[in-house]
Design a protein around this motif. Structure first.
Motif, mmCIF file in Angstrom:
data_model
loop_
_atom_site.group_PDB
_atom_site.id
_atom_site.type_symbol
_atom_site.label_atom_id
_atom_site.label_comp_id
_atom_site.label_asym_id
_atom_site.label_seq_id
_atom_site.Cartn_x
_atom_site.Cartn_y
_atom_site.Cartn_z
ATOM 1 N N GLY A 1 0.688 -1.331 -0.419
ATOM 2 C CA GLY A 1 0.085 -0.034 -0.043
ATOM 3 C C GLY A 1 0.958 1.413 0.334
ATOM 4 O O GLY A 1 0.210 2.915 0.003
ATOM 5 N N GLU A 2 2.182 1.162 0.055
ATOM 6 C CA GLU A 2 2.691 2.548 0.015
ATOM 7 C C GLU A 2 2.263 2.941 -1.810
ATOM 8 O O GLU A 2 3.178 2.099 -2.215
ATOM 9 N N ARG A 3 2.597 4.746 -1.527
ATOM 10 C CA ARG A 3 2.375 4.759 -2.412
ATOM 11 C C ARG A 3 3.420 6.323 -2.421
ATOM 12 O O ARG A 3 4.006 6.728 -4.145
ATOM 13 N N ASP A 4 4.298 7.113 -1.927
ATOM 14 C CA ASP A 4 4.675 7.916 -1.340
ATOM 15 C C ASP A 4 6.649 7.620 -2.502
ATOM 16 O O ASP A 4 7.488 6.596 -1.838
ATOM 17 N N PRO A 5 6.840 8.408 -2.988
ATOM 18 C CA PRO A 5 7.642 8.295 -3.956
ATOM 19 C C PRO A 5 8.855 7.934 -3.283
ATOM 20 O O PRO A 5 10.288 7.524 -3.263
ATOM 21 N N ASP A 6 9.441 9.519 -2.269
ATOM 22 C CA ASP A 6 10.251 9.141 -0.990
ATOM 23 C C ASP A 6 10.269 8.416 0.021
ATOM 24 O O ASP A 6 11.688 7.567 -0.278
ATOM 25 N N VAL A 7 9.093 7.924 0.283
ATOM 26 C CA VAL A 7 9.269 6.277 1.204
ATOM 27 C C VAL A 7 10.298 5.570 0.584
ATOM 28 O O VAL A 7 10.834 4.284 0.717
ATOM 29 N N LEU A 8 9.199 5.125 -1.081
ATOM 30 C CA LEU A 8 10.422 3.982 -1.757
ATOM 31 C C LEU A 8 11.999 4.158 -2.621
ATOM 32 O O LEU A 8 11.673 3.556 -2.217
ATOM 33 N N ALA A 9 11.884 5.089 -2.627
ATOM 34 C CA ALA A 9 13.310 5.579 -3.486
ATOM 35 C C ALA A 9 14.070 5.475 -1.957
ATOM 36 O O ALA A 9 15.225 4.779 -2.412
ATOM 37 N N ARG A 10 14.053 5.526 -0.307
ATOM 38 C CA ARG A 10 14.878 5.381 0.316
ATOM 39 C C ARG A 10 15.004 3.930 0.134
ATOM 40 O O ARG A 10 15.679 4.068 1.252
ATOM 41 N N MET A 11 14.223 3.517 -0.053
ATOM 42 C CA MET A 11 14.508 1.344 0.384
ATOM 43 C C MET A 11 15.902 1.388 -0.577
ATOM 44 O O MET A 11 16.504 0.104 -0.858
ATOM 45 N N ARG A 12 16.832 2.099 -1.131
ATOM 46 C CA ARG A 12 16.960 2.070 -2.282
ATOM 47 C C ARG A 12 18.911 1.058 -1.720
ATOM 48 O O ARG A 12 18.855 1.888 -0.451
ATOM 49 N N ASP A 13 19.328 0.471 -2.132
ATOM 50 C CA ASP A 13 20.105 -0.609 -1.341
ATOM 51 C C ASP A 13 21.431 0.336 -1.770
ATOM 52 O O ASP A 13 21.417 0.897 -2.846
ATOM 53 N N SER B 1 20.612 7.040 -7.976
ATOM 54 C CA SER B 1 21.165 7.983 -6.950
ATOM 55 C C SER B 1 19.162 7.893 -6.811
ATOM 56 O O SER B 1 18.426 7.440 -7.245
ATOM 57 N N VAL B 2 19.190 8.134 -5.365
ATOM 58 C CA VAL B 2 17.709 8.182 -4.956
ATOM 59 C C VAL B 2 17.411 9.095 -5.233
ATOM 60 O O VAL B 2 15.664 8.805 -5.939
ATOM 61 N N GLN B 3 17.432 10.420 -5.885
ATOM 62 C CA GLN B 3 16.693 11.727 -6.570
ATOM 63 C C GLN B 3 15.901 10.201 -7.654
ATOM 64 O O GLN B 3 15.298 10.814 -8.754
ATOM 65 N N THR B 4 17.094 9.681 -8.824
ATOM 66 C CA THR B 4 16.820 9.538 -10.400
ATOM 67 C C THR B 4 15.892 8.075 -9.814
ATOM 68 O O THR B 4 14.648 7.945 -10.258
ATOM 69 N N ILE B 5 15.293 7.357 -8.415
ATOM 70 C CA ILE B 5 14.451 6.365 -8.614
ATOM 71 C C ILE B 5 13.897 7.148 -7.965
ATOM 72 O O ILE B 5 12.340 6.320 -8.389
ATOM 73 N N ARG B 6 13.893 7.808 -7.146
ATOM 74 C CA ARG B 6 12.219 8.553 -6.976
ATOM 75 C C ARG B 6 11.919 8.922 -8.046
ATOM 76 O O ARG B 6 10.422 8.565 -8.127
#
Length: 448
Positions: free
Chosen positions: A188-200, A206-211
């Motif tokens: 149920g997570e939809r926030d791109p910032d939260v999802l991007a911080r899951m980056r290994d 980078s986090v910005q590109t993934i976001r």
């Protein structure tokens, strides 16, 4: 009724030989006419009828039985007859075709019996019961991997429908970063910032590109499809883990009576974890089972070594020479000659699993700085990549055969030494050809 007279003609080598025509519903068994008043009998495909057929053959003193490899219907018949102590010959249908004419199950069974009695049938390779069990587990595991790969594509398709460009910013959708993000989206997570911080930390982007890649259009039907695909993928991963446990158990049983090899197991040539490999260290078990370290051969990693042993077994004396072995793998040139003219030398089409894997490995070996890589590149420049691929796969198969049959230890001479030896052979041949025409070759420095 009086018994039929013994058929004369070709010399009989196996007097106690029988032939069975395998079918999905019935099996037709034929024995020598002098052994029974009814030398041809039909049995149903039920287990009780197969047992009755085995009892009938044993009561007549039959020692060996020939049958065609028809689908998978021959497997239970083969195993039941083998348990009764009969020597079962599984022959290729291509090698026992009857002359054109009337065809029936009775005629096929009698033809098989006659050919086998005269010693004209060759047995197809089938490993022992223990290796056959290992092969069955490996094939089930490969099938699960194929099904899991299909659901990876389904997950990627669902992400594309939602315009989530995750597969463009991670190298592997099923890696650490990709699976964390996919599971979070399913939860149920939809926030791109939260999802991007899951980056290994090992992820290149980078986090910005993934976001930016995770800002999507979440529609319920697409999220549902992603959830279904993830659940099926996880289910197959659980089944693969069960197969790994069974494979490890089978290997442990195979090495119980094996003495430890004299040479210790060396360090692994490749330290990177291979995708879709078994989840246990297979090298020590294979080393004890075979007595050699197959992974020292370039192109053969632990997974391929395990598959080669499962498909070919540990006793390669079934193939008298390495040429017989590569011919069985259909990696040798064909031989179609008529009127003294070579009509075709193409390799046969095949579904051999080992040949397919060796061709796949030859592709990656061709890019390495090894003798095998230099061999591939030289042939690819001269005869094309397709033929070079088959030739390299054949050379890897020969190295495997020599290691298993004679305990050969492989040491890579390197691409430079291979090229130097190749140059020496070419120069020696040029000197010999020049001498035949009355000339002599001199180095360029001596001429100047």
């Amino acid at each position: 009724m009086p018994r039929q007279r013994k058929v004369t003609g070709l010399p009989v080598i196996n007097e106690k030989a029988a032939g069975i025509d395998i079918g999905a519903r019935i099996q037709v068994a034929a024995v020598p006419p002098e052994l029974s008043d009814e030398p041809v009998q039909t049995f149903q495909a039920f287990t009780a009828d197969i047992d009755r057929m085995a009892d009938w053959l044993v009561s007549l003193g039959i020692r060996t039985v020939a049958m065609e490899s028809t689908g998978v219907y021959w497997v239970p018949v083969y195993e039941i007859l083998e348990d009764r102590g009969l020597e079962v010959i599984l022959t290729n249908a291509r090698e026992c075709k009857a002359v054109p004419g009337r065809k029936s199950d009775v005629n096929d069974a009698q033809w098989l019996q006659r050919l086998h009695a005269c010693g004209l049938l060759r047995a197809s390779f089938r490993p022992g019961r223990d290796i056959a069990a290992l092969r069955a587990y490996m094939r089930v595991r490969d099938r699960h991997l194929e099904y899991a790969a299909a659901h990876i594509q389904h997950m990627q398709k669902a992400l594309t429908f939602m315009n989530l460009q995750l597969h463009h910013v991670v190298s592997d959708l099923t890696g650490v970063t990709g699976m964390k993000i996919i599971r979070a989206i399913v939860d149920g997570e939809r926030d791109p910032d939260v999802l991007a911080r899951m980056r290994d930390g090992r992820c290149k982007h980078s986090v910005q590109t993934i976001r930016a890649a995770l800002v999507g259009n979440y529609q319920p039907e697409h999220v549902f499809a992603l959830t279904q695909a993830l659940a099926l993928y996880d289910s197959y991963q659980a089944r693969i883990a069960e197969c790994d446990a069974q494979i490890e158990k089978t290997l442990a049983q195979l090495v119980i009576d094996k003495a430890p090899p004299k040479d210790p197991l060396g360090a692994a040539r490749a330290h990177a974890w291979q995708t879709n490999s078994v989840n246990f260290d297979v090298r020590p078990l294979l080393h004890q089972l075979t007595g050699v370290d197959l992974t020292q051969i370039h192109g053969i990693g632990p997974s391929l070594a395990l598959e080669l042993v499962a498909e070919c077994g540990t006793d390669l004396s079934r193939w008298p020479t390495e040429k017989h072995f590569t011919s069985w793998l259909t990696l040798s040139p064909g031989c179609k000659i008529s009127g003294g003219k070579v009509l075709s030398s193409h390799t046969r089409k095949t579904t051999n699993r080992v040949a397919a894997r060796l061709r796949l490995v030859a592709t990656s070996v061709g890019r390495t700085d090894t003798a095998l890589g230099a061999f591939y590149r030289r042939l690819a420049a001269r005869i094309g990549k397709a033929k070079a691929l088959t030739a390299t796969a054949r050379k890897i198969a020969i190295l495997f055969y020599r290691a298993m049959r004679f305990g050969m230890r492989y040491e890579d001479p390197g691409a430079d030494q291979y090229e130097r030896r190749y140059r020496e052979r070419v120069v020696k041949q040029l000197h010999r050809r020049a001498a035949q025409f009355g000339f002599s070759l001199q180095p360029a420095e001596a001429v100047s």
